[in-house]
Design an enzyme around this catalytic site. Structure first.
Site, PDB file in Angstrom:
ATOM      1  N   ASP A  70      38.011  40.126  32.859  1.00  7.40           N
ATOM      2  CA  ASP A  70      39.014  39.197  33.325  1.00  7.40           C
ATOM      3  C   ASP A  70      38.909  37.918  32.510  1.00  7.40           C
ATOM      4  O   ASP A  70      37.804  37.424  32.274  1.00  7.40           O
ATOM      5  CB  ASP A  70      38.781  38.882  34.806  1.00  7.40           C
ATOM      6  CG  ASP A  70      40.058  38.946  35.606  1.00  7.40           C
ATOM      7  OD1 ASP A  70      40.947  38.117  35.346  1.00  7.40           O
ATOM      8  OD2 ASP A  70      40.164  39.811  36.482  1.00  7.40           O
TER       9      ASP A  70
ATOM     10  N   GLU B 193      48.742  38.926  33.414  1.00 10.34           N
ATOM     11  CA  GLU B 193      49.333  38.748  34.739  1.00 10.34           C
ATOM     12  C   GLU B 193      50.381  37.646  34.644  1.00 10.34           C
ATOM     13  O   GLU B 193      50.076  36.527  34.247  1.00 10.34           O
ATOM     14  CB  GLU B 193      48.251  38.362  35.756  1.00 10.34           C
ATOM     15  CG  GLU B 193      48.794  38.280  37.167  1.00 10.34           C
ATOM     16  CD  GLU B 193      47.919  37.470  38.110  1.00 10.34           C
ATOM     17  OE1 GLU B 193      47.981  37.724  39.314  1.00 10.34           O
ATOM     18  OE2 GLU B 193      47.168  36.586  37.648  1.00 10.34           O
TER      19      GLU B 193
ATOM     20  N   ASP C  66      26.236  47.769  45.926  1.00 11.29           N
ATOM     21  CA  ASP C  66      25.128  46.812  45.939  1.00 11.29           C
ATOM     22  C   ASP C  66      23.817  47.543  45.631  1.00 11.29           C
ATOM     23  O   ASP C  66      23.391  48.388  46.409  1.00 11.29           O
ATOM     24  CB  ASP C  66      25.083  46.163  47.331  1.00 11.29           C
ATOM     25  CG  ASP C  66      23.943  45.176  47.462  1.00 11.29           C
ATOM     26  OD1 ASP C  66      23.392  44.760  46.420  1.00 11.29           O
ATOM     27  OD2 ASP C  66      23.614  44.820  48.619  1.00 11.29           O
TER      28      ASP C  66
ATOM     29  N   ASP D 146      44.467  36.425  33.360  1.00  7.45           N
ATOM     30  CA  ASP D 146      44.843  35.839  34.640  1.00  7.45           C
ATOM     31  C   ASP D 146      46.001  34.842  34.478  1.00  7.45           C
ATOM     32  O   ASP D 146      45.965  33.998  33.573  1.00  7.45           O
ATOM     33  CB  ASP D 146      43.594  35.114  35.179  1.00  7.45           C
ATOM     34  CG  ASP D 146      43.718  34.684  36.612  1.00  7.45           C
ATOM     35  OD1 ASP D 146      43.818  35.557  37.484  1.00  7.45           O
ATOM     36  OD2 ASP D 146      43.695  33.461  36.863  1.00  7.45           O
TER      37      ASP D 146
ATOM     38  N   HIS E 233      43.072  43.276  43.649  1.00  8.56           N
ATOM     39  CA  HIS E 233      42.288  42.451  44.577  1.00  8.56           C
ATOM     40  C   HIS E 233      43.123  41.371  45.261  1.00  8.56           C
ATOM     41  O   HIS E 233      42.595  40.641  46.098  1.00  8.56           O
ATOM     42  CB  HIS E 233      41.134  41.806  43.804  1.00  8.56           C
ATOM     43  CG  HIS E 233      41.642  40.873  42.749  1.00  8.56           C
ATOM     44  ND1 HIS E 233      42.325  41.330  41.630  1.00  8.56           N
ATOM     45  CD2 HIS E 233      41.630  39.532  42.650  1.00  8.56           C
ATOM     46  CE1 HIS E 233      42.695  40.285  40.902  1.00  8.56           C
ATOM     47  NE2 HIS E 233      42.280  39.191  41.495  1.00  8.56           N
ATOM     48  N   ASP E 234      44.380  41.234  44.896  1.00 10.01           N
ATOM     49  CA  ASP E 234      45.254  40.226  45.513  1.00 10.01           C
ATOM     50  C   ASP E 234      46.266  40.843  46.475  1.00 10.01           C
ATOM     51  O   ASP E 234      46.988  40.110  47.148  1.00 10.01           O
ATOM     52  CB  ASP E 234      46.056  39.476  44.436  1.00 10.01           C
ATOM     53  CG  ASP E 234      45.183  38.624  43.543  1.00 10.01           C
ATOM     54  OD1 ASP E 234      44.136  38.137  44.006  1.00 10.01           O
ATOM     55  OD2 ASP E 234      45.556  38.446  42.358  1.00 10.01           O
TER      56      ASP E 234
HETATM   57  C1  GLC Z   1      45.202  35.441  39.808  1.00  9.78           C
HETATM   58  C2  GLC Z   1      44.051  36.220  40.386  1.00  9.78           C
HETATM   59  C3  GLC Z   1      43.746  35.669  41.743  1.00  9.78           C
HETATM   60  C4  GLC Z   1      43.344  34.222  41.594  1.00  9.78           C
HETATM   61  C5  GLC Z   1      44.394  33.416  40.836  1.00  9.78           C
HETATM   62  C6  GLC Z   1      43.840  32.124  40.357  1.00  9.78           C
HETATM   63  O1  GLC Z   1      46.373  35.600  40.507  1.00  9.78           O
HETATM   64  O2  GLC Z   1      44.341  37.583  40.400  1.00  9.78           O
HETATM   65  O3  GLC Z   1      42.761  36.402  42.414  1.00  9.78           O
HETATM   66  O4  GLC Z   1      43.153  33.648  42.853  1.00  9.78           O
HETATM   67  O5  GLC Z   1      44.853  34.089  39.698  1.00  9.78           O
HETATM   68  O6  GLC Z   1      42.894  32.341  39.344  1.00  9.78           O
HETATM   69 CA    CA Z   2      23.437  42.906  45.068  1.00 12.38          CA
END
Ligand code: GLC
Ligand code: CA
Length: 539
Positions: free
Chosen positions: A98, A248, A21, A194, A319-320
């Site tokens: 992304d 993904e 940040d 995604d 992140h998941d």
């Molecule tokens: C993918 C992303 C995830 C998101 C989902 C819907 O799995 O990595 O974070 O919630 O798609 O976009």
């Molecule tokens: Ca900030």
């Protein structure tokens, strides 16, 4: 095997709101990322993947996009973005964005128009039903939602603020291609796509087989026109640039993967999930005890099936996913299990993906109270799950599996809020930040971070560790991991102990023809210590 930059380089994933940040509002931002480029470069990663930074109401932290052409003001401006791209390229590094095009936000102006009525020219941008079907949302509950102004239901495979786009509509595809050109012309080097294998749905959205695991899935996973859509993107967009794509793909087998990636026909590589089932039954909330052999089997299957025909992605974290040492390793052996996991995975054939904080051994926050969680999926699953399993049991699952385990702020130092911000962070910092942080890792030559640097350097300098073939030994052994990477005149062997008990391999392997090149213990005997791993080269 075609040589490509995205096969040789290493990806570092940044979750922007939790990285750094710069203006002390508690949310990570682009200027913060820019200030850490040296750090990423010194680690030995050359490709940066940014999770979404577009305009969004943030129902799903930006995976719900309201405008594909605008940067969310909390991250900075388009000028900041252009600066960042310039800085990244100035270092000879690459930037991957992304791409979230299975759905938009319900606040996107296309959807706002679409709900005005069936005659609106945007109505067909989304998927509508006169009567609800039985499809389940991947976030739990039903996948359709009623809109009174249309007297219809729209499909949302994720939250109800994420309506699915209608890819059958050529206008939608034109919009997406236009948007891809916009970012590529800005200098972006590729996309992490995604849930890309969910774009195509069976026309009419018919009921699916009733199933505890996502009813309806046979109608949208690798759906009827998915290859047509991706070929179109490839021919009309990606082929015109030196563009990298990783898709993904939910519930994918290696055989299905080849339909996307063989000879890089549609995508360069995919993210698959089979090794993520090593501690659950298909859906992450259905827990089972972690067994290393399940992970070994899944990874080796992908190595063997893809070898020579396509290219793998190598990941344990993003992140998941919960943090890998909490899940597959052991926090009491933080250094050894973190370095074991990195070596075991990143010496396989494929492109390594590191998720921010993995390189210093960050572990699950496992917050005890529901109020500490921010994630839309976690909150939704709790509401559904507590009726079946009760509060205590659901909290246990959430502590192990919530996506927020990976989303706590990056731990830079032992200062307040781990040096991430001097404001109030949008999500609490993991209380272990005084012990686990970048500064401490930098000072200690025997840290996880220093080990990562050596490991990535080694991979960079030896083609056999990148392009070499993969041959597993002792495939059925529950705790011994052993594989070779062979190419021309160079041959490596990776040998490790996937457990916290010592493992004697004296009678199993003859080490005389090998020289040790890297190991996570100081001495090497015929006894493998807890989470010990070694890289050998054949003389
Ligand atoms: C993918 C992303 C995830 C998101 C989902 C819907 O799995 O990595 O974070 O919630 O798609 O976009
Ligand atoms: Ca900030």
């Amino acid at each position: 095997m075609d040589k490509r930059w995205y096969k040789e380089q290493v990806v570092y994933q940044i979750y922007p709101q939790s990285f750094c940040d710069s203006n002390q509002d508690g949310i990570g931002d682009l200027k913060g990322i820019q200030s850490k480029l040296d750090y990423i470069q010194n680690l030995g990663a050359q490709i940066i993947w940014l999770s979404p930074i577009y305009l969004s109401p943030l129902d799903d932290n930006g995976y719900d996009i309201a405008d594909y052409y605008q940067i969310h003001p909390r991250y900075g401006t388009m000028a900041d973005f252009d600066d960042l791209v310039r800085e990244i390229h100035g270092r000879g590094m690459k930037l991957v964005m992304d791409l979230v095009v299975n759905h938009t936000s319900d606040e996107h102006h296309w959807f706002q128009e679409a709900i005005k009525g069936k005659d609106n020219s945007y109505h067909d941008y989304y998927l509508w039903l006169d009567k609800p079907n039985n499809w389940m949302s991947l976030f739990g509950g039903k996948a359709c939602e009623y809109v009174a102004s249309c007297d219809q239901y729209y499909l949302h495979l994720f939250s109800k603020k994420q309506p699915d786009l209608n890819w059958e509509n050529p206008k939608v595809r034109e919009e997406i291609k236009k948007m891809l050109h916009f970012w590529l012309n800005k200098g972006v080097d590729g996309f992490r796509c995604d849930v890309i294998n969910l774009l195509s749905k069976t026309p009419g959205l018919p009921n699916g087989k009733a199933s505890p695991i996502l009813s309806g899935r046979e109608h949208y996973m690798n759906g009827p026109h998915i290859h047509r859509y991706l070929e179109e993107l490839k021919m009309e967009v990606w082929n015109q640039y030196d563009c990298f794509t990783v898709g993904e793909c939910v519930f994918l087998t290696p055989e299905q993967a080849l339909t996307y990636i063989e000879d890089e026909k549609e995508l360069n590589m995919v993210f698959q999930f089979q090794h993520m089932d090593a501690d659950c039954y298909f859906v992450k909330w259905f827990l089972r005890k972690f067994r290393p052999i399940r992970l070994k089997k899944a990874l080796s299957r992908w190595q063997e099936k893809i070898n020579g025909r396509g290219w793998n992605s190598l990941y344990f974290e993003n992140h998941d996913q919960p943090r890998s040492i909490s899940r597959f390793g052991n926090e009491n052996y933080r250094f050894h299990s973190a370095t074991f996991l990195a070596t075991y995975l990143f010496c396989q054939q494929g492109t390594p993906f590191i998720y921010q904080g993995q390189e210093i051994g960050m572990s699950n926050a496992a917050f005890p109270d529901l109020e500490q969680y921010q994630d839309v999926e976690t909150k939704r699953i709790y509401q559904i799950g507590k009726k079946i399993f009760g509060h205590k049991n659901m909290m246990k699952r959430i502590q192990l599996k919530s996506r927020d385990n990976a989303r706590t702020p990056m731990q830079w130092s032992d200062k307040e809020h781990a040096g991430f911000t001097t404001g109030t962070p949008w999500i609490e910092v993991n209380p272990n930040y005084k012990e686990v942080n970048v500064e401490k890792n930098e000072e200690d030559q025997d840290s996880i971070l220093h080990y990562y640097r050596k490991l990535l350097e080694l991979r960079k300098n030896h083609e056999a560790l990148i392009y070499g073939s993969f041959q597993e030994k002792f495939a059925k052994d529950h705790h011994l991991v052993c594989y070779e990477r062979n190419m021309d005149h160079e041959s490596f062997m990776i040998l490790g102990n996937f457990s916290e008990k010592c493992l004697d391999m004296e009678k199993k392997i003859d080490l005389t023809p090998f020289d040790l090149v890297l190991s996570n213990y100081k001495t090497s005997t015929t006894l493998l210590k807890p989470y010990e791993i070694r890289i050998y080269i054949k003389r």
